[in-house]
Design a protein around this motif. Structure first.
Motif, mmCIF file in Angstrom:
data_model
loop_
_atom_site.group_PDB
_atom_site.id
_atom_site.type_symbol
_atom_site.label_atom_id
_atom_site.label_comp_id
_atom_site.label_asym_id
_atom_site.label_seq_id
_atom_site.Cartn_x
_atom_site.Cartn_y
_atom_site.Cartn_z
ATOM 1 N N ALA A 31 -20.066 -5.904 0.925
ATOM 2 C CA ALA A 31 -21.450 -5.706 1.370
ATOM 3 C C ALA A 31 -21.515 -4.788 2.588
ATOM 4 N N ARG A 32 -22.234 -3.670 2.453
ATOM 5 C CA ARG A 32 -22.477 -2.792 3.617
ATOM 6 C C ARG A 32 -23.608 -3.394 4.420
ATOM 7 N N PHE A 33 -23.503 -3.384 5.745
ATOM 8 C CA PHE A 33 -24.535 -4.052 6.543
ATOM 9 C C PHE A 33 -25.330 -3.164 7.494
ATOM 10 N N GLN A 34 -24.924 -1.943 7.722
ATOM 11 C CA GLN A 34 -25.711 -1.073 8.621
ATOM 12 C C GLN A 34 -25.384 0.394 8.334
ATOM 13 N N ILE A 99 -29.075 -3.864 -4.451
ATOM 14 C CA ILE A 99 -29.707 -3.302 -3.249
ATOM 15 C C ILE A 99 -30.661 -4.334 -2.653
ATOM 16 N N SER A 100 -30.587 -4.497 -1.354
ATOM 17 C CA SER A 100 -31.508 -5.412 -0.688
ATOM 18 C C SER A 100 -32.913 -4.822 -0.651
ATOM 19 N N GLU A 205 -30.241 -11.826 1.262
ATOM 20 C CA GLU A 205 -29.786 -12.930 2.117
ATOM 21 C C GLU A 205 -29.676 -14.215 1.289
ATOM 22 N N GLU A 206 -30.617 -14.393 0.355
ATOM 23 C CA GLU A 206 -30.572 -15.556 -0.542
ATOM 24 C C GLU A 206 -29.371 -15.429 -1.501
ATOM 25 N N TYR A 207 -29.164 -14.229 -1.999
ATOM 26 C CA TYR A 207 -28.044 -13.981 -2.910
ATOM 27 C C TYR A 207 -26.713 -14.330 -2.222
ATOM 28 N N LEU A 208 -26.564 -13.885 -0.977
ATOM 29 C CA LEU A 208 -25.312 -14.135 -0.263
ATOM 30 C C LEU A 208 -25.153 -15.617 0.084
ATOM 31 N N HIS A 209 -26.274 -16.242 0.402
ATOM 32 C CA HIS A 209 -26.240 -17.670 0.714
ATOM 33 C C HIS A 209 -25.704 -18.452 -0.488
ATOM 34 N N GLN A 210 -26.252 -18.141 -1.662
ATOM 35 C CA GLN A 210 -25.805 -18.826 -2.886
ATOM 36 C C GLN A 210 -24.352 -18.489 -3.204
ATOM 37 N N GLY A 251 -27.592 -7.633 9.621
ATOM 38 C CA GLY A 251 -27.660 -6.664 8.517
ATOM 39 C C GLY A 251 -27.447 -7.265 7.147
ATOM 40 N N LEU A 252 -27.089 -8.563 7.125
ATOM 41 C CA LEU A 252 -26.887 -9.230 5.829
ATOM 42 C C LEU A 252 -27.592 -10.577 5.768
ATOM 43 N N GLY A 253 -27.978 -11.096 6.930
ATOM 44 C CA GLY A 253 -28.577 -12.433 6.935
ATOM 45 C C GLY A 253 -27.524 -13.524 6.841
#
Ligand code: GDP
Ligand code: IMO
Ligand code: MG
Length: 423
Positions: A31-34, A99-100, A205-210, A251-253
């Motif tokens: 995941a790229r964050f910035q 893509i976010s 952010e929801e995707y990464l949380h899961q 940048g990713l939550g």
């Protein structure tokens, strides 16, 4: 699972792209964050070289998901070029690129504003890559920006027009000569937007949380380097985002308590592209040699990179600010053949000897103090394992580890994926 980070510790171009590619086999998600297309991340394998600007460096692996996070700024035109390039190499990106919706869009007028701002600064220019990074982040924090998710709204073109019209007035305000044909730029932009819309937009952010809950492994890929960080870099000669560890959270939550390892990557010497202070910069044949052997030309702009000895004061600062747990040293091969190597271990600052990075590192206040160490003669580029590395090289690495109080777990001895040695 925790999220690991990979961060550049100098002024960018440390070799992040190469190492992310190497590490991708261990991760489910990159995941790229910035940052945005100011970055140029180079990967080499199977005799081919690829340069990525916005797309994460795990994209060439079949099994990894690549996420462009909310902290990234996307220029659809450059993004489309990157996608076209991937398609040429038969990379099936649609199934593994997300893509976010909260990532901000770089408009053609952001690029023009960047050019106008730099032109108005004259000699004080930052040496920006002119990709529209500063103006786009200004619109983000100014609460005027357009985001990827806006492309799903009915009225997004009206929103675009309002913002672009405002930008045109701002360009005129700068009162510098910036020639442009906006209609032409917009034609290219609309086409690119259609390509972008074929990709999957997500609430990342929801995707990464899961993903974390389900035990997926995640590596956050930084762009630029700590000394270009908007808060901790050599301001104002910096980029417009937080390139340091905290930037991965915003940048990713991802919450700070969910950060695992922080890999810090640095070159065995130092480079910088663009303007700004650089205490260990060399203006002699030694610097020329580093640039030539290291092929130090920007992956995004082609500009010659300035070169100099390793600056341990600055590196220590970056290790601290990021909470680095493991170090990765790149381009040791470039230093082969020097009798002695110099490492800056302190600064003479306004008459005093100091070992921390002060507020101002402009040359009039500061002079590097060097420690000399023995160099190595051997060509490292063919070496495959730690046992073959020469004693003087190991001594150099041991010295740095001790000074930085952090283990150097990987050394890179050439641009190819395979020229990577784990210690
Ligand atoms: P990034 O922005 O951090 O991904 O780095 P860049 O791709 O902009 O610049 C790093 C350059 O060094 C690229 O041309 C890489 O191919 C090259 N490179 C990476 N690692 C090594 C290494 O260990 N030795 C040499 N000689 N080149 C390397
Ligand atoms: P990667 O990810 C090296 C530098 C520019 C300029 C300053 C501001 O490849 O390491 P900007 O375009 O952000 O307004 O430029 O930052 N810069 C980089 N230098 N590597 C990069 O990215 C850079 N991205 C920006 O040269 O001095
Ligand atoms: Mg680069």
């Amino acid at each position: 699972m925790a999220v690991d980070l990979l961060l550049g510790l100098q002024w960018g171009d440390e070799g992040k792209g190469k190492i992310v590619d190497v590490l991708t086999s261990k991760y489910d998600i990159i995941a790229r964050f910035q940052g945005g297309p100011n970055a140029g991340h180079t990967l080499e394998f199977d005799g081919q070289k690829h340069v990525l600007h916005t797309i994460p460096s795990g994209i060439f692996h079949d099994d990894s998901i690549n996420l462009v996070g909310n902290g990234v700024v996307i220029d659809p035109v450059i993004f489309k070029r990157e996608l076209d390039n991937l398609a040429k190499h038969n990379v099936d990106y649609k199934s593994k690129l997300l893509i976010s919706r909260k990532a901000h869009l770089i408009l053609p007028t952001h690029r023009l504003l960047d050019a106008a701002s730099e032109a108005s600064k004259g000699k004080a220019k930052i040496g920006s890559t002119l990709k529209g990074i500063g103006p786009t982040y200004m619109d983000k924090t100014g609460r005027n920006g357009l985001r990827v998710g806006d492309l799903e709204l009915e009225d997004w073109k009206e929103r675009y027009r309002t913002l672009a019209d405002k930008h045109e007035k701002m360009i005129a305000f700068y009162d510098v000569d910036v020639q442009y044909d906006l209609a032409e730029l917009e034609k290219e932009f609309w086409t690119a937007i259609e390509t972008l819309k074929e990709l999957t937009f997500i609430d990342s952010e929801e995707y990464l949380h899961q993903a974390m809950k389900n035990g997926k492994t995640i590596l956050a890929e930084g762009a630029q380097g700590s000394l270009l960080d908007i808060d901790f870099g050599t301001y104002p000669f910096v980029t417009s985002s937080n390139t340091t560890a905290a930037g991965a959270c915003t940048g990713l939550g991802v919450a700070p308590r969910n950060i695992g390892d922080a890999f810090g990557i640095f070159k065995a010497y130092t480079t910088r592209v663009g303007s700004g202070p650089f205490p260990t910069e060399l203006f002699d044949e030694v610097g020329e040699r580093m640039g030539k052997v290291g092929n130090e030309f920007g992956a995004t702009t082609g500009r010659k990179r300035r070169c100099g000895w390793l600056d341990l004061v600055a590196l220590k600062y970056a290790v601290q600010v990021n909470g680095i747990t493991q170090l990765i040293m790149m381009k040791g091969d470039v230093l082969s053949g020097f009798d002695t190597l110099k490492v800056c271990t302190a600064y003479k600052y306004k008459g005093d000897e100091i070992t921390h990075l002060p507020f101002n590192i402009e040359p009039e206040n500061l002079e590097p103090i060097y420690t000399e160490v023995k160099g190595w003669k051997e060509d490292l580029t063919k070496m495959k394992d730690a046992s073959s590395l020469p004693k003087e090289f190991n001594d150099y690495v041991d010295f740095l580890e001790k000074e930085l109080e952090t283990p150097i777990t990987i050394v890179s001895v050439g641009p190819d994926r395979k020229q990577t040695i784990t210690r």
